[in-house]
Design a protein around this motif. Sequence first.
Motif, PDB file in Angstrom:
ATOM      1  N   GLN A 113      36.114  -2.918  45.315  1.00 20.53           N
ATOM      2  CA  GLN A 113      36.894  -2.449  44.071  1.00 20.53           C
ATOM      3  C   GLN A 113      38.043  -2.882  43.793  1.00 20.53           C
ATOM      4  N   VAL A 114      38.515  -3.478  42.663  1.00 23.69           N
ATOM      5  CA  VAL A 114      39.517  -4.242  42.218  1.00 23.69           C
ATOM      6  C   VAL A 114      40.552  -3.141  42.119  1.00 23.69           C
ATOM      7  N   THR A 115      41.736  -3.045  42.265  1.00 26.29           N
ATOM      8  CA  THR A 115      42.958  -2.247  42.028  1.00 26.29           C
ATOM      9  C   THR A 115      44.309  -3.069  41.928  1.00 26.29           C
ATOM     10  N   LEU A 116      45.153  -2.734  40.955  1.00 27.91           N
ATOM     11  CA  LEU A 116      46.130  -3.323  40.608  1.00 27.91           C
ATOM     12  C   LEU A 116      47.358  -2.072  40.729  1.00 27.91           C
ATOM     13  N   PHE A 122      40.288  -8.506  45.763  1.00 24.45           N
ATOM     14  CA  PHE A 122      40.263  -9.877  45.221  1.00 24.45           C
ATOM     15  C   PHE A 122      41.474 -10.704  46.027  1.00 24.45           C
ATOM     16  N   SER A 123      41.086 -11.971  46.081  1.00 26.24           N
ATOM     17  CA  SER A 123      42.300 -13.007  46.581  1.00 26.24           C
ATOM     18  C   SER A 123      42.610 -13.821  45.706  1.00 26.24           C
ATOM     19  N   LEU A 124      43.949 -14.105  45.314  1.00 27.84           N
ATOM     20  CA  LEU A 124      44.511 -15.229  44.702  1.00 27.84           C
ATOM     21  C   LEU A 124      44.242 -16.626  45.115  1.00 27.84           C
ATOM     22  N   SER A 125      43.711 -16.701  46.321  1.00 31.19           N
ATOM     23  CA  SER A 125      43.074 -17.923  46.780  1.00 31.19           C
ATOM     24  C   SER A 125      41.849 -18.443  46.312  1.00 31.19           C
ATOM     25  N   ASP A 157      52.654 -14.143  46.368  1.00 30.64           N
ATOM     26  CA  ASP A 157      52.461 -14.153  48.070  1.00 30.64           C
ATOM     27  C   ASP A 157      51.156 -14.106  48.398  1.00 30.64           C
ATOM     28  N   THR A 158      50.113 -14.974  48.608  1.00 31.53           N
ATOM     29  CA  THR A 158      48.801 -14.802  48.526  1.00 31.53           C
ATOM     30  C   THR A 158      48.270 -13.888  49.753  1.00 31.53           C
ATOM     31  N   PRO A 159      48.882 -14.026  51.171  1.00 32.97           N
ATOM     32  CA  PRO A 159      48.539 -13.309  52.073  1.00 32.97           C
ATOM     33  C   PRO A 159      48.757 -11.843  51.988  1.00 32.97           C
ATOM     34  N   ALA A 160      49.924 -11.467  51.098  1.00 36.39           N
ATOM     35  CA  ALA A 160      50.227 -10.097  51.074  1.00 36.39           C
ATOM     36  C   ALA A 160      49.519  -9.598  49.806  1.00 36.39           C
ATOM     37  N   ALA A 166      47.737  -7.549  35.632  1.00 33.57           N
ATOM     38  CA  ALA A 166      46.263  -7.361  35.153  1.00 33.57           C
ATOM     39  C   ALA A 166      45.529  -8.666  35.987  1.00 33.57           C
ATOM     40  N   ARG A 167      44.386  -8.721  36.533  1.00 33.48           N
ATOM     41  CA  ARG A 167      43.598  -9.484  37.033  1.00 33.48           C
ATOM     42  C   ARG A 167      43.063 -10.326  35.857  1.00 33.48           C
TER      43      ARG A 167
END
Lengths: 108, 122
Positions: free
Chosen positions: B1-4, B27-30, B74-77, B98-99
């Motif tokens: 589930q995607v949340t922001l 999701f991941s920004l990597s 900050d991808t890991p965070a 927003a994604r």
Amino acid sequence: SAVLTQPPSMSVAPGQTARITCGGYDVGSKSVHWYQHKAGQAPVLVIYADRDRPSGIPERFSGSISGNTATLTISRVEAGDEADFYCQLWDTSTDEAVFGGGTKLTVL
Amino acid sequence: QVTLRESGPALVKPTQTLTLTCTFSGFSLSTSAMCVSWVRQAPGKALEWLALIDWDDDKWFSSSLKTRLTISKDTPANEVVLTLANMDPVDTATYYCARTLGYGSERRIDHWGQGTLVTVSS
């Protein structure tokens, strides 16, 4: 950046069809997306890439392109469809996203 | 589930710099084609796109605001930070993160945060 023109408002009776247009620079050659934004809530993607529907969006919502005008069609309109609707595309000349001015849909 | 979820000050003074943080999950920004955008809506006005950062750390900005905006991740965070310098009362708005999915002109926003209202006033 590109300017996308939408009618500011539209009214439709329940059960009828609403057609919301989005015209402007090079719409016909870009990928157009549509968002529904109800008051106090986050916007929701209802159509992407001109005519594709995300999962969970009713089939009553459809999109089309003709020339430099994109159209969002909502069939069998319901009271719960009342919202602001925005078109959006990516302007490749300035490399930025652009939203239309929005259309307030009122269900009579 | 995607949340922001957006976080930051509710009130800033004119000339100050606004810093907003978007914390997301699902999701991941990597991952290729993943991006995060910031969009705002002033009271009674239309949605206005501000900035985007993608999985490859490429950044795009609104042409009308680019001199005042920065965006970083900050991808890991699982966080994205937006700053808007030299705030003015006309910057009073609800700010959304927003994604955003896709490449180039195909990019679309498929999940939005609930937004955070920022008021600019002395």
